[in-house]
Design a protein around this motif. Structure first.
Motif, PDB file in Angstrom:
ATOM      1  N   LEU A  60       0.831  -1.219   0.000  1.00  5.35           N
ATOM      2  CA  LEU A  60       0.000   0.000   0.000  1.00  5.35           C
ATOM      3  C   LEU A  60       0.859   1.261   0.000  1.00  5.35           C
ATOM      4  O   LEU A  60       0.578   2.227  -0.707  1.00  5.35           O
ATOM      5  CB  LEU A  60      -0.876   0.044   1.254  1.00  5.35           C
ATOM      6  CG  LEU A  60      -2.142  -0.778   1.294  1.00  5.35           C
ATOM      7  CD1 LEU A  60      -2.927  -0.446   2.552  1.00  5.35           C
ATOM      8  CD2 LEU A  60      -2.982  -0.494   0.054  1.00  5.35           C
ATOM      9  N   ALA A  61       1.914   1.215   0.829  1.00  3.57           N
ATOM     10  CA  ALA A  61       2.742   2.413   1.001  1.00  3.57           C
ATOM     11  C   ALA A  61       3.608   2.686  -0.225  1.00  3.57           C
ATOM     12  O   ALA A  61       3.883   3.839  -0.555  1.00  3.57           O
ATOM     13  CB  ALA A  61       3.628   2.243   2.239  1.00  3.57           C
ATOM     14  N   GLU A  62       4.012   1.629  -0.922  1.00  3.58           N
ATOM     15  CA  GLU A  62       4.859   1.814  -2.110  1.00  3.58           C
ATOM     16  C   GLU A  62       4.033   2.086  -3.373  1.00  3.58           C
ATOM     17  O   GLU A  62       4.583   2.471  -4.396  1.00  3.58           O
ATOM     18  CB  GLU A  62       5.737   0.568  -2.343  1.00  3.58           C
ATOM     19  CG  GLU A  62       6.905   0.395  -1.375  1.00  3.58           C
ATOM     20  CD  GLU A  62       8.064   1.373  -1.613  1.00  3.58           C
ATOM     21  OE1 GLU A  62       7.835   2.445  -2.216  1.00  3.58           O
ATOM     22  OE2 GLU A  62       9.184   1.064  -1.165  1.00  3.58           O
ATOM     23  N   VAL A 102       6.034   5.035   2.898  1.00  6.77           N
ATOM     24  CA  VAL A 102       7.215   4.457   3.541  1.00  6.77           C
ATOM     25  C   VAL A 102       8.042   5.598   4.126  1.00  6.77           C
ATOM     26  O   VAL A 102       8.224   6.638   3.483  1.00  6.77           O
ATOM     27  CB  VAL A 102       8.049   3.672   2.499  1.00  6.77           C
ATOM     28  CG1 VAL A 102       9.381   3.221   3.093  1.00  6.77           C
ATOM     29  CG2 VAL A 102       7.263   2.484   1.977  1.00  6.77           C
ATOM     30  N   SER A 103       8.523   5.437   5.358  1.00  8.09           N
ATOM     31  CA  SER A 103       9.324   6.485   5.983  1.00  8.09           C
ATOM     32  C   SER A 103      10.686   6.604   5.291  1.00  8.09           C
ATOM     33  O   SER A 103      11.470   5.656   5.285  1.00  8.09           O
ATOM     34  CB  SER A 103       9.533   6.142   7.468  1.00  8.09           C
ATOM     35  OG  SER A 103      10.623   6.894   7.973  1.00  8.09           O
ATOM     36  N   PRO A 138      14.982   7.240   0.303  1.00 10.61           N
ATOM     37  CA  PRO A 138      14.024   7.623  -0.744  1.00 10.61           C
ATOM     38  C   PRO A 138      13.875   6.523  -1.808  1.00 10.61           C
ATOM     39  O   PRO A 138      14.799   5.745  -2.026  1.00 10.61           O
ATOM     40  CB  PRO A 138      14.677   8.871  -1.355  1.00 10.61           C
ATOM     41  CG  PRO A 138      16.140   8.728  -1.068  1.00 10.61           C
ATOM     42  CD  PRO A 138      16.276   7.904   0.178  1.00 10.61           C
ATOM     43  N   ALA A 139      12.706   6.498  -2.489  1.00 11.02           N
ATOM     44  CA  ALA A 139      12.530   5.582  -3.623  1.00 11.02           C
ATOM     45  C   ALA A 139      13.411   6.102  -4.756  1.00 11.02           C
ATOM     46  O   ALA A 139      13.619   7.322  -4.850  1.00 11.02           O
ATOM     47  CB  ALA A 139      11.065   5.573  -4.032  1.00 11.02           C
ATOM     48  N   PRO A 140      13.969   5.300  -5.628  1.00  6.51           N
ATOM     49  CA  PRO A 140      13.781   3.853  -5.689  1.00  6.51           C
ATOM     50  C   PRO A 140      14.890   3.065  -4.974  1.00  6.51           C
ATOM     51  O   PRO A 140      14.985   1.868  -5.163  1.00  6.51           O
ATOM     52  CB  PRO A 140      13.838   3.591  -7.194  1.00  6.51           C
ATOM     53  CG  PRO A 140      14.832   4.592  -7.702  1.00  6.51           C
ATOM     54  CD  PRO A 140      14.748   5.793  -6.785  1.00  6.51           C
TER      55      PRO A 140
END
Ligand code: HEM
Length: 424
Positions: free
Chosen positions: A268-270, A389-390, A396-398
């Motif tokens: 869900l968060a990603e 996501v914290s 940070p993504a990715p």
């Protein structure tokens, strides 16, 4: 990662972080293939895994949890080792657990379990889940951040089982503290510290006391039903059999379900698009959970000992071979699931995953785990927006950093820090 023949699945840290490329390579070579560890073959194909699960004549469950560690104490010889298994099964670890029993002992105990997990019991248990979910969310809602595993999933799934089995309200906080699901509140558990520091011993002692006491003095409570449950023919099981079943429900149902909830939150968060679609249509939550179970199956390995020489997928499996089924590999078999590396909310056959196993030993806790997942996601979506996501914890993504549990039995994140905006 080096070639599959060089990988020691039981110890390789790269496999813990990402088992899927290893599984894919194994499956591409053969869905039933010998691995580096002597006497062990891995099953990574869907049809092949289902075939092994379904055949309790050729495959014994005596090593379902322990696998090759340590295996039978003698060298297996010949094409039928049934007698050898009966002679030595009690020397294998956790040999009394339901999951390690074969027929007819397995059938008798499994029937006992069915009499405990009745539809009305599960219904009352669901009512508790809604209250429990909110009580844990209340603890961190104002902070806008939480660690899913320890702040929610572990204590929640533990107390759901405690409620299912009728553990008295006054004892529940102590169960949480003793079983490592949460930090003990001041004073909680101090009196039992001397009794035992081992969670399984604690459960064993506690349930023995509950059952013996309820058999002496029945009350109108769930523990009394548990104490008086009978085999099909009407005979009463030994106290140890009931205690063993109750204890095993905690072991089998807590960590696995906690991983399901944590993986669901991670997805869900990603994926804000999936989060949004679920917010718009809550009826999709059950299929979302099925796809989560397929995509990140909490059970990484499940074992069988080949009782009779047999053939699966054209591969001869000699009696005495340890067969290692990987539900997560079968659930990403491209012959069964199209484009298996992608998470698809609309996948039409997600529900056919084998995260709960198949056949005589298939998970009796499946309905419970699914309800725990549904209730949790409903309350997270109700009470939090912008679930993410914290970055402080995972980057940070990715290029996030995630740590996975160093286990070949279970698959899942060690921890997941989530940030969110509380709903007023
Ligand atoms: C997402 C959560 C869960 C997963 C992925 C899971 C997975 C599995 C799997 C794969 C098996 C089959 C083992 C085998 O064939 O050797 C199994 C068996 C079992 N599970 Fe679960 N499980 C989950 C939740 C639960 C819950 C909540 C409970 C009960 C409170 C539970 C109780 C059991 C029991 C008692 C068995 C042994 C059944 C038998 O041997 O007949 N599980 N589980």
């Amino acid at each position: 990662m080096s070639g599959v023949e060089d990988v020691d699945f039981f110890t390789d840290s790269a496999v813990v972080a990402n088992p899927y490329s290893y599984f894919d390579e194994l499956r591409a070579q053969c869905p039933v293939r010998a691995v580096k560890h002597p006497g062990v073959i891995a099953v990574t194909g869907y049809d092949e895994a289902v075939e092994v699960y379904a055949d309790s004549t050729a495959f014994s469950s005596c090593n379902a949890v322990s696998g090759p560690f340590p295996g039978l104490p003698v060298q297996a010889d010949g094409d039928d080792i049934s007698e050898l298994i009966e002679q030595y099964r009690h020397q294998l670890p956790m040999s009394d657990l339901l999951v390690n029993l074969d027929e007819p002992a397995h059938h008798a105990q499994r029937a006992l379990l069915r009499r405990l997990l009745t539809p009305s019991r599960l219904k009352t248990n669901e009512a508790t889940m809604w209250r429990l979910a909110d009580s844990y969310i209340d603890r961190f809602i104002e902070t806008g951040t939480f660690e899913v595993m320890s702040d929610y999933a572990k204590p929640f799934s533990l107390l759901v089982i405690a409620d299912l089995l009728g553990v008295p309200e006054d004892d529940r906080e102590e169960f949480g503290a003793k079983l490592g699901a949460e930090k003990p509140a001041p004073g909680v558990g101090e009196d039992t510290q001397a009794v035992s520091n081992n969670p399984l011993e604690f459960l064993h002692e506690r349930f023995t006391t509950y059952i013996e006491e309820r058999r002496r003095r029945p009350r109108a409570d769930v523990l009394t039903d548990l104490a008086n449950v009978t085999y099909k023919g009407g005979s009463t099981p030994e106290v140890d059999v009931i205690v063993g079943l109750a204890t095993f429900l905690f072991a089998a149902g807590q960590d696995t379900t906690a991983r399901l909830i944590t993986s669901a939150m991670w997805i869900l968060a990603e994926n804000p698009d999936i989060q949004q679609r679920l917010r718009e249509d809550r009826k999709r939550i059950p299929v979302f959970l099925e796809e989560t179970l397929r995509f990140e199956s909490p059970t990484m390995s499940d074992f069988r000992l080949t009782r009779v020489t047999t053939t699966i997928a054209g591969q001869r499996i000699p009696a005495g071979t340890t067969v290692m089924i990987h539900p997560g590999a079968a659930n990403r078999d491209p012959r069964k699931f199209t484009d298996p590396e992608t998470f698809q909310l609309d996948r039409d056959n997600a529900v056919e995953h084998i995260a709960f196993g198949r056949g005589a030993h298939s998970c009796p806790g499946g309905p419970l785990a699914r309800t725990e997942g549904r209730v949790s996601i409903e309350r997270f979506l109700d009470r939090m927006t912008d679930i993410r996501v914290s970055e402080t914890t995972h980057g940070p993504a990715p290029s996030r950093t995630y740590e996975y549990e160093p286990s070949f039995i279970l698959r899942g994140l060690r921890g997941l820090q989530i940030d969110f905006t509380p709903v007023d």
